[in-house]
Design an enzyme around this catalytic site. Structure first.
Site, PDB file in Angstrom:
ATOM      1  N   GLU A  73      -1.496 -12.226  -8.039  1.00 14.58           N
ATOM      2  CA  GLU A  73      -2.587 -11.479  -7.420  1.00 14.58           C
ATOM      3  C   GLU A  73      -3.439 -10.807  -8.496  1.00 14.58           C
ATOM      4  O   GLU A  73      -2.908 -10.187  -9.420  1.00 14.58           O
ATOM      5  CB  GLU A  73      -2.038 -10.435  -6.440  1.00 14.58           C
TER       6      GLU A  73
ATOM      7  N   GLY B  84       0.791  -1.233   0.000  1.00 10.37           N
ATOM      8  CA  GLY B  84       0.000   0.000   0.000  1.00 10.37           C
ATOM      9  C   GLY B  84       0.817   1.273   0.000  1.00 10.37           C
ATOM     10  O   GLY B  84       0.257   2.375  -0.050  1.00 10.37           O
TER      11      GLY B  84
ATOM     12  N   ARG C 183       7.449 -15.110  -3.449  1.00 13.83           N
ATOM     13  CA  ARG C 183       7.849 -15.545  -2.106  1.00 13.83           C
ATOM     14  C   ARG C 183       6.700 -16.292  -1.444  1.00 13.83           C
ATOM     15  O   ARG C 183       5.609 -16.398  -1.999  1.00 13.83           O
ATOM     16  CB  ARG C 183       8.206 -14.327  -1.240  1.00 13.83           C
TER      17      ARG C 183
ATOM     18  N   GLU D 153      -0.221  -7.979  -9.658  1.00 12.55           N
ATOM     19  CA  GLU D 153       1.183  -8.197  -9.353  1.00 12.55           C
ATOM     20  C   GLU D 153       1.426  -9.675  -9.050  1.00 12.55           C
ATOM     21  O   GLU D 153       0.485 -10.442  -8.849  1.00 12.55           O
ATOM     22  CB  GLU D 153       1.643  -7.352  -8.164  1.00 12.55           C
TER      23      GLU D 153
END
Length: 446
Positions: A275, A165, A291, A287
Site C-alpha cells: 500500500e 484506522g 493476506r 504498509e
C-alpha cells in the site's frame, strides 16, 4: 493438492473460498459460531463444525477451537480469508507445528509486515520509497517532540501493530501533540494489545494506491497491477477501482520493479498487497498486507487471474504457470462495499433482511453471503456484500455501477446503498478528482 481445506472465516469471503475449493475439486469445511449456524457459508460447505459462542474471540479468533476442528475433520490446510486470523503470525506458526498448511505467507513475513515499524525498516533496504518518519518507535515525550519538529507538521501517529484506522492520530501543531500521542497509544493498546507507536509525515491530499503481488515457493513473483482505494472514511475503504487513473507511468514502473525485487529478496510466498500514498507524482510506502484483500475482485476482473484459487495452488506447492508477460490488463473495474450502516450517520444496522434482490447483467458481480431473511449480526463486521462491475473503460464502468446500484434492493435494515449512488454520480468521482480526504469533506458538506 490438498484433500480438504478448512475455511477459518465467515460471510462473503468464506463463500468465495468455498467456491474456489469446489472448482478445484477440494473438499471443504466451514467453521461457525452458534449465531452463524444457518449462514450461507455453512450451507454451501461440504462439512461444517461449530467452534464457539457468538463473540469473535470465542469462535473465529479461537485458535485452539479452529485447530481442533481441522484435526477432527481431517483438514490438511486452512484458508484464513481476510480479517480475524489472516495476519496472525502465531496462528500460522502453530499450524506448522500441527502439520497443517496455512494458505498464506510464511509466519516471519506476517510478523515483519504486521509490525509497521519492522515493515518500514525492512522496506527501507529495498529501494521502495518511504513516507518520511521516525526511526523506530516513539519512546518518550522528548523523543516525540524532537521527531515531530524534525519531520515537520502535520504529522500522523500510528500504532505499530495497527490497521483499519485504529490508533491513528493526525497532529497539526505542538499544542495537541502530547494529547494525541497518549490517545494513539491508548487506542493501540485497546485494539491490538500493544501500545507501541511511530510517526510519519502527514501528506495533505494523497491518493491511496496499492499494488497486488503474487509469488510462489520457487522465487517466481508477479504483479497484478494497481488499485485506487482513495475513497475512504476514517481510513476505511468504501470504493475501490482498477486500474488507477492519471498516475505517472515512469514512477509506477520504478515502484513496481522495486516491489518485485523486494519480494524476491525476502522470498515472499502467496498473495500480498503493498500500500502506497501517491502525491505530486511520487509514491510512498505505508504498509504491506500479507493476506487476501477485501478488494481483490477488481484485480481479478481486469486480469482474469483467480487470486483465491492461485493462493490454494501455490500453498500446495505448485509453481505459477504464468509469467509477467502473460498477465494482461483489460478494461476498468469498480467495487462498492455495501455495509449494514446508515448512509448518513454510519450507525450499524443489524437485523433481518426482508427483501434482497441483487443486480445482474453483463459485467456485474456480487460477492455476498446475504439472502432474504438473512440476519445481519451485531457481533461482526457490517459488510453485507461487494458489488463489482467491469467494462471496457472507466466511463462505462461508472454507468454500469450506477445501473447496478439502482437494481440492488435490500430492505429491512439500513445500508450504504444510497451513499454509493451519490458518490458514483458525483462530478468529482466521474472526473477522478478525489483523494483520501474527499469523502469526509463531502459528508461534512451534506
Amino acid at each position: 493438492m490438498f484433500k480438504k481445506i478448512l475455511i477459518a472465516n465467515r460471510g462473503e469471503i468464506a463463500v468465495r473460498i468455498i467456491r474456489s475449493c469446489k472448482e478445484l475439486g477440494i473438499n471443504n469445511v466451514a467453521v461457525h459460531s452458534k449465531a452463524d449456524a444457518d449462514a450461507m457459508h455453512v450451507k454451501m460447505a461440504d462439512e461444517s463444525i461449530c467452534i464457539g459462542n457468538n463473540p469473535a474471540k470465542e469462535s473465529y479468533l479461537n485458535i485452539p477451537a479452529i485447530i481442533t476442528a481441522a484435526e477432527l475433520t481431517g483438514a490438511d490446510a486452512i484458508h484464513p480469508g481476510y480479517g480475524f486470523l489472516s495476519e496472525n503470525a502465531r496462528f500460522a506458526s502453530i499450524l506448522e507445528e500441527h502439520d497443517i498448511t496455512f494458505i498464506g505467507p510464511k509466519p516471519q513475513h506476517i510478523e515483519i509486515m504486521g509490525d509497521k515499524i519492522k515493515a518500514r525498516e525492512t522496506i527501507s533496504k529495498t529501494g521502495i520509497p518511504l513516507v518520511p518518519g521516525s526511526d523506530g518507535s516513539i519512546i518518550n515525550i522528548s523523543n516525540l517532540k524532537k521527531t515531530a519538529l524534525k519531520i515537520g507538521y502535520p504529522i500522523i501517529i500510528k500504532a505499530a501493530a495497527g490497521g483499519g484506522g485504529k490508533g491513528m492520530k493526525v497532529v497539526y501543531s505542538e499544542q495537541t501533540l502530547v494529547e494525541q500521542f497518549e490517545l494513539a497509544k491508548s487506542e493501540a493498546k485497546a485494539n491490538f494489545g500493544n501500545d507501541e507507536v511511530y510517526m510519519e509525515k502527514f501528506l495533505e491530499n494523497p491518493k491511496h494506491i496499492e499494488f497486488q503481488v503474487f509469488a510462489d515457493k520457487y522465487g517466481n513473483v508477479l504483479h497484478l497491477g494497481e488499485r485506487d482505494c482513495s475513497m475512504q472514511r476514517r481510513h476505511q475503504k468504501i470504493i475501490e477501482e482498477a486500474p488507477a487513473q492519471n498516475i505517472n507511468i515512469d514512477e509506477k514502473e520504478k515502484v513496481l520493479n522495486s516491489i518485485i525485487n523486494a519480494m524476491k529478496k525476502i522470498k515472499y510466498v502467496g498473495a500480498g498487497t503493498v500500500e502506497m500514498l501517491y502525491e505530486k507524482n511520487k509514491f510512498y510506502f505505508i504498509e504491506m498486507n500479507t493476506r487476501l484483500q477485501v478488494e481483490h475482485p477488481v484485480t481479478e476482473m481486469i486480469t482474469g487471474f483467480d487470486i483465491v484459487s492461485e493462493q490454494i495452488k501455490v500453498a500446495s506447492g505448485e509453481k505459477l504457470k504464468l509469467k509477467q508477460e502473460d498477465i494482461s490488463f483489460s478494461g476498468h473495474s469498480i467495487e462498492c462495499r455495501i455495509n449494514a450502516e446508515n448512509s448518513k450517520t454510519f450507525l450499524p444496522s443489524p437485523g433481518s433482511i426482508s427483501v434482497y434482490h441483487t443486480p445482474g447483467g453483463p459485467g456485474v458481480r456480487v460477492d455476498s453471503a446475504a439472502f432474504e431473511k438473512y440476519k445481519v449480526l451485531p457481533y461482526y463486521d457490517s459488510l453485507i456484500g461487494k458489488l463489482i462491475v467491469h467494462a471496457e473503460n472507466r466511463d462505462l464502468a461508472i454507468s454500469r455501477m450506477q445501473r447496478a446500484l439502482n437494481e440492488f434492493i435490500i430492505e429491512g435494515i439500513d445500508t450504504t446503498l444510497e451513499l454509493h449512488k451519490e458518490v458514483i454520480t458525483s462530478k468529482d468521482f466521474k472526473t477522478n478528482n478525489y483523494d483520501i480526504k474527499w469523502l469526509e469533506k463531502y459528508l461534512a458538506r451534506n
